[in-house]
Design a protein around this motif. Structure first.
Motif, PDB file in Angstrom:
ATOM      1  N   SER A 631       0.822  -1.216   0.000  1.00  0.00           N
ATOM      2  CA  SER A 631       0.000   0.000   0.000  1.00  0.00           C
ATOM      3  C   SER A 631       0.848   1.255   0.000  1.00  0.00           C
ATOM      4  N   ALA A 632       2.108   1.157   0.461  1.00  0.00           N
ATOM      5  CA  ALA A 632       2.981   2.333   0.504  1.00  0.00           C
ATOM      6  C   ALA A 632       3.734   2.531  -0.800  1.00  0.00           C
ATOM      7  N   VAL A 633       3.753   1.540  -1.679  1.00  0.00           N
ATOM      8  CA  VAL A 633       4.521   1.607  -2.925  1.00  0.00           C
ATOM      9  C   VAL A 633       3.606   2.081  -4.042  1.00  0.00           C
ATOM     10  N   GLU A 634       3.945   3.231  -4.612  1.00  0.00           N
ATOM     11  CA  GLU A 634       3.159   3.761  -5.723  1.00  0.00           C
ATOM     12  C   GLU A 634       3.577   3.152  -7.044  1.00  0.00           C
ATOM     13  N   ARG A 635       4.874   3.047  -7.277  1.00  0.00           N
ATOM     14  CA  ARG A 635       5.392   2.452  -8.515  1.00  0.00           C
ATOM     15  C   ARG A 635       6.784   1.904  -8.259  1.00  0.00           C
ATOM     16  N   ILE A 636       7.217   1.011  -9.138  1.00  0.00           N
ATOM     17  CA  ILE A 636       8.593   0.531  -9.152  1.00  0.00           C
ATOM     18  C   ILE A 636       9.205   0.999 -10.469  1.00  0.00           C
ATOM     19  N   GLU A 637      10.240   1.812 -10.382  1.00  0.00           N
ATOM     20  CA  GLU A 637      10.838   2.421 -11.568  1.00  0.00           C
ATOM     21  C   GLU A 637      12.269   1.925 -11.764  1.00  0.00           C
ATOM     22  N   SER A 638      12.641   1.733 -13.029  1.00  0.00           N
ATOM     23  CA  SER A 638      14.036   1.522 -13.400  1.00  0.00           C
ATOM     24  C   SER A 638      14.568   2.851 -13.925  1.00  0.00           C
ATOM     25  N   VAL A 639      15.475   3.469 -13.191  1.00  0.00           N
ATOM     26  CA  VAL A 639      15.927   4.825 -13.484  1.00  0.00           C
ATOM     27  C   VAL A 639      17.373   4.787 -13.976  1.00  0.00           C
ATOM     28  N   PRO A 640      17.654   5.377 -15.144  1.00  0.00           N
ATOM     29  CA  PRO A 640      19.057   5.480 -15.582  1.00  0.00           C
ATOM     30  C   PRO A 640      19.888   6.222 -14.539  1.00  0.00           C
ATOM     31  N   LEU A 641      21.068   5.739 -14.307  1.00  0.00           N
ATOM     32  CA  LEU A 641      21.911   6.295 -13.259  1.00  0.00           C
ATOM     33  C   LEU A 641      22.228   7.766 -13.497  1.00  0.00           C
ATOM     34  N   ASP A 642      22.325   8.173 -14.775  1.00  0.00           N
ATOM     35  CA  ASP A 642      22.668   9.565 -15.054  1.00  0.00           C
ATOM     36  C   ASP A 642      21.488  10.515 -14.833  1.00  0.00           C
ATOM     37  N   GLN A 643      20.287  10.003 -14.560  1.00  0.00           N
ATOM     38  CA  GLN A 643      19.145  10.866 -14.268  1.00  0.00           C
ATOM     39  C   GLN A 643      19.034  11.184 -12.776  1.00  0.00           C
ATOM     40  N   ILE A 644      19.858  10.538 -11.969  1.00  0.00           N
ATOM     41  CA  ILE A 644      19.865  10.816 -10.526  1.00  0.00           C
ATOM     42  C   ILE A 644      20.811  11.985 -10.263  1.00  0.00           C
ATOM     43  N   GLU A 645      20.267  13.044  -9.644  1.00  0.00           N
ATOM     44  CA  GLU A 645      21.047  14.245  -9.365  1.00  0.00           C
ATOM     45  C   GLU A 645      21.338  14.340  -7.866  1.00  0.00           C
ATOM     46  N   TYR A 646      22.174  15.315  -7.527  1.00  0.00           N
ATOM     47  CA  TYR A 646      22.576  15.469  -6.112  1.00  0.00           C
ATOM     48  C   TYR A 646      22.392  16.914  -5.687  1.00  0.00           C
ATOM     49  N   ALA A 647      21.844  17.097  -4.489  1.00  0.00           N
ATOM     50  CA  ALA A 647      21.672  18.417  -3.885  1.00  0.00           C
ATOM     51  C   ALA A 647      22.215  18.342  -2.455  1.00  0.00           C
ATOM     52  N   SER A 648      23.248  19.134  -2.179  1.00  0.00           N
ATOM     53  CA  SER A 648      23.929  19.106  -0.879  1.00  0.00           C
ATOM     54  C   SER A 648      24.421  17.702  -0.555  1.00  0.00           C
ATOM     55  N   GLY A 649      24.877  17.003  -1.579  1.00  0.00           N
ATOM     56  CA  GLY A 649      25.420  15.667  -1.379  1.00  0.00           C
ATOM     57  C   GLY A 649      24.384  14.578  -1.248  1.00  0.00           C
ATOM     58  N   ARG A 650      23.096  14.907  -1.368  1.00  0.00           N
ATOM     59  CA  ARG A 650      22.037  13.909  -1.220  1.00  0.00           C
ATOM     60  C   ARG A 650      21.390  13.635  -2.575  1.00  0.00           C
ATOM     61  N   MET A 771      -5.550  -2.571   2.648  1.00  0.00           N
ATOM     62  CA  MET A 771      -4.928  -3.105   1.445  1.00  0.00           C
ATOM     63  C   MET A 771      -5.872  -3.214   0.267  1.00  0.00           C
ATOM     64  N   GLU A 772      -7.000  -2.509   0.315  1.00  0.00           N
ATOM     65  CA  GLU A 772      -7.971  -2.680  -0.769  1.00  0.00           C
ATOM     66  C   GLU A 772      -7.439  -2.162  -2.089  1.00  0.00           C
ATOM     67  N   ASN A 773      -6.721  -1.039  -2.045  1.00  0.00           N
ATOM     68  CA  ASN A 773      -6.313  -0.385  -3.300  1.00  0.00           C
ATOM     69  C   ASN A 773      -4.891  -0.783  -3.651  1.00  0.00           C
ATOM     70  N   LEU A 774      -4.714  -1.689  -4.593  1.00  0.00           N
ATOM     71  CA  LEU A 774      -3.390  -2.090  -5.035  1.00  0.00           C
ATOM     72  C   LEU A 774      -2.812  -1.016  -5.928  1.00  0.00           C
ATOM     73  N   ARG A 775      -1.544  -0.689  -5.720  1.00  0.00           N
ATOM     74  CA  ARG A 775      -0.879   0.328  -6.534  1.00  0.00           C
ATOM     75  C   ARG A 775      -0.406  -0.287  -7.835  1.00  0.00           C
ATOM     76  N   GLU A 776      -0.197   0.563  -8.829  1.00  0.00           N
ATOM     77  CA  GLU A 776       0.366   0.103 -10.091  1.00  0.00           C
ATOM     78  C   GLU A 776       1.841  -0.207  -9.889  1.00  0.00           C
ATOM     79  N   VAL A 777       2.252  -1.396 -10.286  1.00  0.00           N
ATOM     80  CA  VAL A 777       3.652  -1.784 -10.192  1.00  0.00           C
ATOM     81  C   VAL A 777       4.151  -2.014 -11.601  1.00  0.00           C
TER      82      VAL A 777
END
Length: 778
Positions: A631-650, A771-777
């Motif tokens: 219920s807490a998971v909205e989606r599972i994504e495969s993200v290219p590593l170069d699309q991940i950015e950093y702000a203040s080291g995070r 758990m009634e509402n299943l998220r899109e995976v």
């Protein structure tokens, strides 16, 4: 000297007049049905009067004398009603509705032919005389309407159509179908939509951003350091522009709902029913083209609800129901689609009657009927020509209805579901995509070809490792099934179904199962591999591909390759998967069950099982299984590593217009970057060798990070956060165990007979969240 308008200006004025007049008549129709329920509402009378007065004034300017004369007669009647010289009654409402129909027929004739008609029967004198009689309160209306002796207001039949404008309707419909789309003959056929100025301003700003980004890309070399940043900016602006265009195309379903009060009123009078129509969610937005496409299916459904669903007043009184039946039209957004429900509180559908009719027609045998579930029986109602009506009337009985509803809905990528309970009523549920142009899809690879699965039909994904295939895939006769959370799921191999070539097996490589749901069918679609989810642009199919019957469209993927979009319901039907009724008794039992001891907080708690890296322990033990509530998971994504950015080291990620933080507890990103640097170094060496030997250089896909897009509970509601994991193992049911601080301070769960640690931030959500509402995976 005053300049006379030229022909082009007159046509433009006529076009604007026709559009505004049709909108005014739509409002007039709603006001008239409302006025019958609230006869003392002076504002409704004033609104109707203004509409007719505006039409009369404009037609006089444009020279449409026939329309002007009819509107003038209606204005006189409405003036007497507004001055309280007349009282609202059923006869008066009928006369005003005839006035509205007459004006609409003439306007449609003007749009189709450019004239008000030139035949001998194009005469509204009888209708004008009828309106004059209503104004004077003349009791000789029987000569005009030829109605039977007076009965109660709700049981009075509708007077027959009058000659003149109302007689033009059929001729006009025939004329419109063959009229060329030019000149004033196509004025009403041109699609138009009202757009908020704010939306247009946003669109203009986003187009400006798009032009600036394009200019920067054109001035940058492909190898420039800021090229990836420009690409991300281009993607962000494109997404925002697409969403704004979608908003511009969206229209409230209330525009469609407003057409039905008049129809329900007329049907109720004709069928001898007392019916009240209620609306919910009229502000729900839907693409204008789809709004027009579902008009006919919705009309069939509402007509069935009044004619077949609602009982006669005497029958309702006998069973203890209110004399007035209720038909409720409800619209709401759900899982990337619009759900429209038509609910009646009538008699419901008797499965015995349906089965008897089906056996009589030879659709099923008595032996088959004895084993059919309620869902299977209700599906018989969608067979072409099937009807349980005892006699054919002007409204129903010819077997044309639900099959038309289903066919029209499937044509636009929607589907229809039917629920009924004897004595309580029937619900017809239509699931309509938000748009036909761009849809989210998961691209899969099978038999050497790519296919797109609409995410609206995707329930979950399961990866089956090679060494577990024999345990989880079982065979019943000649059918293969997949055991998912202790339930058997029919398994369909896509390459075998389509007759594609078999890809040679690679040792150590498993396969994926996409759990699909459509029209009551739930099955597993086995594919060789997955590609990244994409928002695809749907293209129409050729006649040859449409005849195959299992594809709903085609698209061009981001890498330039072509992919066919699968019609999930048709794939299930081709594979022989039948709708399965849920075990309601078992579901109710689980819902009402209470834990027998504290070690079982919840009997059925679906969780996403994944791996993270665990550092600081012995070699070979650096991988740990974790669980998070589905219920807490909205989606599972495969993200290219170069699309991940950093702000203040995070680490942060741009996702659906938001900037969400990434949580990397196991140091997966650090490990991926190290592997990517090693791979890049090896690739450079390989390229040097390839260039020296003259061989072609193969470019591999960049490193991908698996991210769980989760909804984190915070003080002011929910907030998205991305959890970086090594890989997702499964989606499975688990049982939470007692939290023993002495043995283990973390929350543990038993999943498939293995102890699994639940993420501490979401452990309480695992115990309490519904758990009634299943998220899109995806």
């Amino acid at each position: 000297m005053t300049r006379r308008p030229d022909k082009g200006e007159v046509e433009q004025l006529t076009k604007e007049f026709l559009v505004e007049s049709q909108e005014g008549l739509d409002r007039m129709e709603s006001c008239l049905t409302e006025l019958e329920l609230h006869p003392d509402d002076g504002e409704l009378v004033s609104e109707i009067f203004r509409t007719v007065h505006t039409i009369k004034g404009t037609t006089g300017f444009l020279g449409f004398t026939r329309t002007q004369a009819l509107a003038h007669a209606g204005e006189n009647l409405l003036g007497a009603l507004r001055d309280k010289r007349l009282k609202v009654n059923s006869r008066l409402i009928d006369g005003l509705l005839k006035l509205m129909d007459g004006l609409r027929a003439i306007l449609t004739l003007i749009a189709a032919t450019g004239t008000e008609g030139a035949r001998s029967e194009d005469d509204d004198s009888e209708l004008i005389a009828h309106l004059a009689q209503l104004k004077t309160g003349d009791s000789k209306l029987a000569k005009v309407s030829k109605s039977p002796p007076k009965t109660s207001a709700m049981e009075q039949p509708l007077p027959p159509p009058l000659k003149g404008a109302l007689a033009d309707t059929k001729a006009v419909e025939e004329t419109i179908s063959v009229t060329a789309t030019s000149g004033s003959g196509a004025l009403l056929s041109e699609p138009s939509v009202r757009v908020d100025v704010e939306v247009l301003n946003q669109m203009m700003n986003q187009v400006g951003e798009l032009v600036l980004t394009r200019n920067q890309i054109l001035r940058s070399a492909p190898g420039a350091k800021n090229f990836s940043e420009l690409a991300r900016r281009l993607d962000s602006v494109t997404v925002e522009l697409r969403e704004t265009v979608m908003r511009a195309r969206m229209q409230p379903v209330g525009h469609l709902f407003s057409k039905f009060p008049r129809m329900v009123r007329d049907l109720g009078v004709t069928c001898g029913r007392r019916v009240r129509l209620e609306f919910e969610g009229s502000e729900t937005g839907l693409d204008k083209s789809l709004l027009e496409a579902i008009r006919d299916p919705l009309t069939h459904t509402v007509r069935n609800a009044v004619d077949h669903g609602i009982e006669p007043p005497s029958e309702r009184v006998r069973v203890g129901k209110p004399v007035e039946g209720v038909v409720r039209m409800r619209a709401f957004h759900h899982c990337g689609a619009v759900i429209i429900e038509v609910i009646d509180d009538g008699a419901g559908i008797s499965t015995e009657v349906v089965l008897a009719k089906a056996i009589e027609r030879g659709l099923v045998t008595p032996e088959e009927a004895a084993t059919m579930s309620q869902r299977d029986v209700l599906q018989l109602l969608f067979v072409a020509g099937f009807s349980t009506a005892k006699e054919i009337t002007c409204i129903s009985g010819r077997g044309v209805g639900l099959d038309v509803v289903r066919n029209n809905m499937e044509r636009v990528g929607g589907r229809v579901e039917l629920e009924s309970r004897v004595g309580s009523g029937t619900t017809v549920r239509m699931r309509v995509p938000l748009t036909l142009a761009i849809v989210p899809a998961l691209v899969v690879y099978s038999g050497g070809a790519s296919f797109a699965l609409p995410q609206s039909t995707l329930a979950e994904l399961v990866y089956v490792p090679e060494h577990e295939a024999e345990q989880v895939v079982e065979r019943i006769g000649t059918t293969e099934v997949f055991r998912l959370r202790e339930r058997l799921l029919p398994l369909v191999w896509l390459d075998r179904l389509l007759g594609l070539k078999q890809i040679p097996h690679v040792d150590g490589v498993g396969f994926y199962i996409a759990v699909m749901e459509s029209e009551g069918c739930r099955f597993g679609l086995a594919v060789n591999d997955l590609k990244a989810p994409e928002e695809i642009v749907v293209k129409p199919l050729s006649e040859e591909l449409r005849e195959i019957g299992i594809y709903s469209g085609a698209t061009v993927l981001g890498d330039g390759t072509l992919a066919l979009i699968l019609d999930v319901a048709a794939v299930g039907a081709r594979a022989g998967v039948r709708p399965v009724a849920e075990d309601d008794a078992k579901t109710d039992e689980l819902a009402k069950a209470t834990p027998s001891n504290a070690s079982q907080i919840r009997l059925d708690n679906s969780m996403v099982i994944y791996e993270i890296a665990k550092h600081g322990v012995a070699e070979g033990e650096n991988v740990e299984r974790m669980a998070m509530p589905l219920s807490a998971v909205e989606r599972i994504e495969s993200v290219p590593l170069d699309q991940i950015e950093y702000a203040s080291g995070r680490p942060v990620l741009q996702y659906c217009g938001d900037l969400i933080p990434l949580v990397d507890e196991g140091g997966v990103l650090r490990e991926l970057r190290a592997n990517a640097e090693t791979a890049a170094s090896n690739r450079l060496d390989s390229e040097k060798i390839a260039r020296a030997s003259g061989r072609e250089i193969a470019h591999s896909r960049g490193a991908m990070a698996t991210v769980l897009i989760c909804m984190r509970p915070e003080a002011r509601g929910l907030r998205r956060v991305g959890m970086v994991v090594r890989r997702v193992l499964d989606v499975s049911a688990g049982t939470l165990l007692d939290k023993n601080a002495a043995a283990c301070p973390e929350q543990l769960a038993m999943v498939k007979k293995r102890v699994t640690m639940v993420h501490d931030e979401f452990s309480r959500q695992a115990a309490l969240a519904p758990m009634e509402n299943l998220r899109e995976v995806a």
